[in-house]
Design an enzyme around this catalytic site. Structure first.
Site, short mmCIF file in Angstrom:
data_model
loop_
_atom_site.label_atom_id
_atom_site.label_comp_id
_atom_site.label_asym_id
_atom_site.label_seq_id
_atom_site.Cartn_x
_atom_site.Cartn_y
_atom_site.Cartn_z
N GLU A 118 -2.74 -4.23 -6.64
CA GLU A 118 -3.39 -5.29 -5.96
C GLU A 118 -4.73 -5.42 -5.99
O GLU A 118 -5.49 -4.24 -6.06
CB GLU A 118 -2.95 -4.99 -4.48
CG GLU A 118 -3.29 -6.36 -3.63
CD GLU A 118 -3.06 -6.03 -2.00
OE1 GLU A 118 -2.57 -5.04 -1.68
OE2 GLU A 118 -3.36 -7.01 -1.35
N GLY A 258 -8.19 2.83 0.71
CA GLY A 258 -7.45 3.85 1.69
C GLY A 258 -6.04 4.13 1.11
O GLY A 258 -5.63 5.38 0.91
N ALA A 259 -5.34 3.22 0.96
CA ALA A 259 -3.90 3.30 0.51
C ALA A 259 -3.39 1.94 -0.14
O ALA A 259 -4.10 0.93 0.27
CB ALA A 259 -3.23 3.84 1.57
N MET A 260 -2.23 2.00 -0.57
CA MET A 260 -1.59 0.69 -1.26
C MET A 260 0.03 0.95 -0.97
O MET A 260 0.56 1.73 -1.15
CB MET A 260 -1.71 0.63 -2.82
CG MET A 260 -1.15 -0.36 -3.45
SD MET A 260 -1.93 -1.96 -2.68
CE MET A 260 -0.45 -3.01 -2.92
N ASN A 262 2.60 -0.32 -2.30
CA ASN A 262 3.69 -0.47 -3.25
C ASN A 262 5.15 -0.25 -2.62
O ASN A 262 5.46 0.86 -1.98
CB ASN A 262 3.46 0.35 -4.33
CG ASN A 262 2.00 0.45 -4.87
OD1 ASN A 262 1.44 -0.60 -5.07
ND2 ASN A 262 1.60 1.56 -4.82
N HIS A 294 0.08 1.74 8.77
CA HIS A 294 -0.32 0.32 8.42
C HIS A 294 0.42 0.13 6.89
O HIS A 294 1.12 -1.01 6.84
CB HIS A 294 -1.70 0.29 7.88
CG HIS A 294 -2.32 -0.75 7.30
ND1 HIS A 294 -3.02 -1.80 8.19
CD2 HIS A 294 -2.20 -1.24 6.10
CE1 HIS A 294 -3.26 -2.76 7.16
NE2 HIS A 294 -2.91 -2.45 5.86
N GLU A 295 0.63 1.00 6.05
CA GLU A 295 1.35 0.68 4.71
C GLU A 295 2.81 0.76 5.20
O GLU A 295 3.28 -0.02 4.35
CB GLU A 295 0.91 2.04 3.97
CG GLU A 295 -0.52 2.31 3.58
CD GLU A 295 -1.30 1.19 3.34
OE1 GLU A 295 -0.80 -0.03 2.60
OE2 GLU A 295 -2.49 1.10 3.49
N HIS A 298 3.82 -2.80 6.25
CA HIS A 298 3.52 -3.69 5.08
C HIS A 298 4.95 -4.02 4.70
O HIS A 298 5.32 -4.96 3.94
CB HIS A 298 2.55 -3.43 3.92
CG HIS A 298 1.10 -3.67 4.26
ND1 HIS A 298 0.82 -4.97 4.60
CD2 HIS A 298 0.01 -2.96 4.01
CE1 HIS A 298 -0.37 -5.28 4.63
NE2 HIS A 298 -1.13 -4.17 4.11
N GLU A 317 -2.81 -8.90 5.86
CA GLU A 317 -3.52 -7.89 6.38
C GLU A 317 -3.91 -7.85 7.88
O GLU A 317 -3.95 -6.74 8.53
CB GLU A 317 -4.75 -7.76 5.57
CG GLU A 317 -4.44 -7.50 4.04
CD GLU A 317 -3.78 -6.03 3.76
OE1 GLU A 317 -3.66 -5.40 4.80
OE2 GLU A 317 -3.18 -5.75 2.85
N1 B3K Z 1 -3.12 -3.80 0.32
C1 B3K Z 1 -4.09 -2.70 -0.03
C2 B3K Z 1 -5.32 -2.92 -0.33
C3 B3K Z 1 -5.54 -3.40 -1.76
C4 B3K Z 1 -7.05 -3.76 -2.23
C5 B3K Z 1 -7.36 -4.31 -3.38
N2 B3K Z 1 -8.74 -4.21 -3.73
C6 B3K Z 1 -3.98 -1.78 1.31
C7 B3K Z 1 -3.84 -2.28 2.42
O1 B3K Z 1 -4.47 -3.07 3.00
O2 B3K Z 1 -2.82 -1.98 3.13
ZN ZN Z 2 -3.14 -3.77 4.39
#
Ligand code: B3K
Ligand code: ZN
Length: 833
Positions: A118, A258-260, A262, A294-295, A298, A317
């Site tokens: 992302e 911070g984190a992703m 996936n 948060h992750e 998502h 977000e």
């Molecule tokens: N969705 C990712 C952020 C990606 C940033 C790309 N430059 C983390 C988050 O908001 O949970």
């Molecule tokens: Zn996020």
């Protein structure tokens, strides 16, 4: 300068082809990884031109239904005519993960391979329609050296694995949930593994795994507990369950954010996973829980229902930040939680609105998408959701969420789709509310009170000043919560530009506490008397109002000081602090906020033009005034709480120590050496540094030695070095220190980012000369991280004439560089326009 074309929301076009399935075969090698991507294409409309995105790829071969085809390129896209209703596309590319210092796509973090896709990183792995509205079912086979990379991970479920020749092995993963490519992830490494389990409300047993650097397993316990807490919370509050048999988190040290999230395989900045009492502060613990949650959240708000295009980023977000804020309030919350959320908006988001990067929570034009992961999209986006939650009530909001998932599960949708679900589930017209998505800028709410000896009324007016991106503004519907001291709280709904509210009859003029709980992301203009403000600091029942009233008093005071005048607000503020400190301790968290002198960043937001030297002098004078007038009372409070082993007491102790450091140098050193945990140790060290105590040098050296093997802890040290007086003279030496690494964004952010954003020394001639050398070097390594660091400089027009001229020169020279990244280029184009 490298340029990216500006894309507009209004130009959105649906994809010509969908991808039903994508089979990836990845042969991992440090400098030459071979990626074979086989996709099943399906025509979506009448157009037969397929557009594949690709950047920094070596194309090895390209086949359509088994027949080699000649590629055609247009900028960073590969174009192909695909006859018929669909076809099988096979693309083979070669990439160089080892040379990837931008940390986008596939790269190496320490000894491990990992990915960040992302927003548009997948196009650095293979040619593909890299857009969130193309959702495919992925099967991923990873092949790597078995000794170096015993763990091979990707999204979904492990379906096959085994040994191969030459010491290599493979693993095949299948993710049954169709997803956009930005949610793809791959990890190969040799980690320690913490495992646990969670049984969902419908009885699914989920294996929970956290992969961390060797020797750090025990430090993943808190993250694991937070994950289980978040999984339960989402079931209890939104009826949302996890949908795979495995949930994996990998902590890496090289990571841009911070984190992703996936799918099934979150990748985290190690900073937001690892914690124990010796290495993490209370704040770190809370941040870890918030980001883990948060992750996880998502998975539904982002993954199951995703964005149609990147302009809709706040769809996932803003909503997910709101959800993690709700979780944090329930899980670890204190009276300071909301105060801190409001501070982020008032300090950082209002600044963004006041500068060249101003944009609505749903931006309308973007060149480099990574530049739009902003406090506006995230945090103001969350405030907009919070207002919706307030407007519809808890049950109404939940009904809206239920309808949103019922309608859109498995789809890529827009912010309008979300608001429509909220409206339809509640039978409400939210047309006017949608203005919050399209209008940028900070509304200013003007409060005028009228009391005629009996009847008390308020007239609220609102206007939004023009912003860099948008001239015309209109009124927005907003909830304005108030308390009349001693008479309770209510919410006034301001819908138009001006409205009068009759609030009843009162024998004495009531004291108004405005914007309780920071009920809307607005600025307040209210000529309230100094005495009333002081009363609010002491007596309002809302924590935000108390901190805000103190700030409004200080703003008056500093404004007078900047003009060389005195102001009665000083006495009133000090009097209020003293009274609070002498009173019984009621709320340690709240006191910890009240006993802070606002930072330079916060003070900058009070004024249109930034008199930096004046603000620094004002801050120092405020600190000194507190020590002179309130020392006795504050020291007594300090003694009352400093030995207590609870979080609130630690926060308060740290605030008091920071205020009183110059008067208590021995106590600062004592507390540092006898600290029972990192909250105490870092608090004492920070107080020593802020107070510029003679002891600080020795304490910093002790700290660096004590934590020499822990890069995450050394970032705290680098941050303090970055904000120290005289940091600039030490920059060279610091950037050669073993704790520093030019390629690691945590390190550069800690040292350089802190210096740029928080150290006034950055804004000197020598500071600007240093920036002129360092920024190009950083940009060549990691454009995304550099773009974030440059943000405070974009406010250059607000500084005094001398700094303005020097900053303009610096930024102009930077922009003229051939090698400048598109990331930084977009920001500078806007700043210099
Ligand atoms: N969705 C990712 C952020 C990606 C940033 C790309 N430059 C983390 C988050 O908001 O949970
Ligand atoms: Zn996020």
């Amino acid at each position: 300068m490298a340029k990216k074309p500006v894309k507009r929301l209004s130009d959105y076009q649906a994809p010509a082809f969908f991808v039903d399935t994508l089979d990836l075969h990845v042969e991992l090698h440090d400098s030459a990884t071979l990626v074979t991507a086989t996709s099943r294409l399906k025509k979506a409309g009448t157009d037969s031109l397929l557009r594949l995105d690709g950047e920094q790829l070596e194309l090895v071969s390209l086949e359509l239904d088994g027949v080699a085809v000649e590629p055609r390129f247009e900028n960073d896209q590969l174009l192909l005519d695909v006859p018929g209703e669909g076809a099988e596309l096979k693309v083979v590319t070669r990439i160089n993960p080892e040379a990837n210092t931008a940390l986008e796509g596939l790269y190496k973090s320490g000894g491990a391979f990992c990915t960040q896709c992302e927003a548009e990183g997948f196009r650095r792995i293979t040619y593909f329609p890299d857009r969130p509205d193309v959702l495919a079912v992925y099967t991923t086979t990873i092949v790597a050296d078995k000794a170096l990379y015993p763990q091979l991970l990707s999204n979904g479920n492990l379906v096959a694995s085994g040994d191969l020749e030459g010491g290599r092995h493979f693993a095949t993963w299948q993710d049954p949930h169709p997803k956009p490519c930005y949610l793809f992830a791959l990890v190969a490494g040799d980690f320690d593994l913490l495992e646990d389990g969670f049984t969902t409300s419908s009885g699914r047993d989920v294996l929970l795994q956290i992969f961390v650097d060797k020797g750090r397993k025990a430090q993943a316990r808190h993250a694991m507990d937070a994950l289980k807490g978040a999984m339960k919370w989402d079931q209890d509050n939104y009826g949302l369950e996890y949908d795979l048999d495995r949930y994996m988190i990998v902590a890496v040290d090289f990571f841009n954010m911070g984190a992703m999230e996936n799918k099934g395989l979150n990748i985290f900045n190690a900073k937001y996973v690892l914690a124990d009492d010796d290495t993490a502060t209370d704040q770190d613990y809370d941040a870890i829980a918030a980001i883990i949650a948060h992750e996880y959240f998502h998975n539904w708000t982002g993954n199951r229902v995703t964005c149609r295009d990147w302009f809709q980023l706040s769809l996932k977000e803003g909503l997910t930040v709101f959800r993690d804020q709700q979780f944090s309030a329930d899980w670890a919350g204190s009276s300071a939680t909301r105060i801190k959320e409001a501070q982020v908006i008032r300090t950082n988001q209002f600044a963004e609105d006041a500068g060249p990067m101003s944009h609505p929570i749903r931006p309308q034009a973007v060149a480099e998408m990574n530049n739009f992961y902003t406090v506006t999209v995230y945090n103001k986006g969350a405030e907009v959701i919070r207002m919706l939650h307030g407007l519809l009530g808890k049950a109404g909001f939940r009904a809206g969420m239920d309808l949103y998932f019922e309608r859109h599960d498995g789809q890529a949708v827009t912010c309008d789709d979300f608001v429509d679900a909220m409206a339809d589930a509640n039978d409400r017209d939210l047309t006017a509310f949608k203005g919050w998505y399209s209008q940028s800028g900070t509304p200013v709410v003007n409060v005028a009170e009228h009391w005629d000896g009996s009847q008390y009324s308020l007239v609220l007016t609102q206007h939004t000043p023009p912003t860099a991106d948008q001239q015309q503004k209109g009124p927005l519907p907003l909830p304005f919560a108030i308390e009349l001291l001693g008479h309770g709280r209510q919410v006034l709904q301001l819908d138009g530009a001006e409205q009068r509210f009759e609030l009843g009859s009162f024998a004495e003029k009531p004291v108004l506490a405005p914007l309780c709980g920071f009920s809307a992301p607005v600025k307040l203009v209210f000529e309230q008397s100094d005495a009333e403000l002081a009363a609010l600091v002491e007596k309002a029942s809302d924590g935000f109002v108390r901190v805000d009233a103190a700030e409004r008093l200080l703003q008056r005071l500093v404004e007078a000081w900047l003009k060389g005048e005195e102001h009665a607000a000083l006495d009133l503020w000090l009097g209020a602090l003293e009274a609070i400190a002498k009173g019984p301790l009621q709320d340690a968290f709240l006191e910890s906020e009240l006993f802070k002198v606002p930072g330079i960043m916060a003070m900058q937001g009070w004024f249109e033009t930034i008199d930096l030297d004046g603000l620094v002098a004002a801050r120092d004078r405020l600190r000194q005034a507190v020590r002179e007038r309130c020392f006795g009372a504050l020291k007594a409070r300090y003694q009352e709480v400093q030995g207590l082993a609870d979080k609130g007491a630690r926060a308060l102790t740290n605030s008091l120590l920071a205020l009183l450091a110059e008067n208590l140098p021995e106590e600062v050193a004592r507390r540092y050496h006898q600290a029972a945990n990192m909250t105490e140790r870092q608090g004492a060290l920070a107080a020593a540094v802020a107070g510029e105590l003679a002891e600080s040098e020795a304490l910093l050296a002790e700290f660096a030695e004590r934590y020499q093997d822990n890069p995450q802890v050394l970032d705290k040290w680098l941050m303090l070095q970055g904000q120290r007086a005289g940091a600039l003279e030490r920059m060279d030496q610091l950037s050669r220190h073993g704790a520093f690494n030019w390629q690691n964004p945590n390190r550069t952010r800690a040292l350089f980012g802190t210096f740029i954003a928080h150290n006034p020394q950055c804004h000197t001639e020598a500071g600007y000369a240093w920036l002129g050398l360092v920024l190009p070097k950083l940009d060549a390594i990691n454009p995304q991280a550099t773009a974030r660091m440059v943000a405070p400089l974009l406010q250059w027009r607000r500084f005094d004439a001398g700094r303005r001229a020097q900053l303009e020169q610096l930024l102009t020279a930077l922009r003229a560089r051939d090698s400048l990244s598109a990331d930084v280029g977009e920001l500078l184009d806007k700043a210099l326009a």
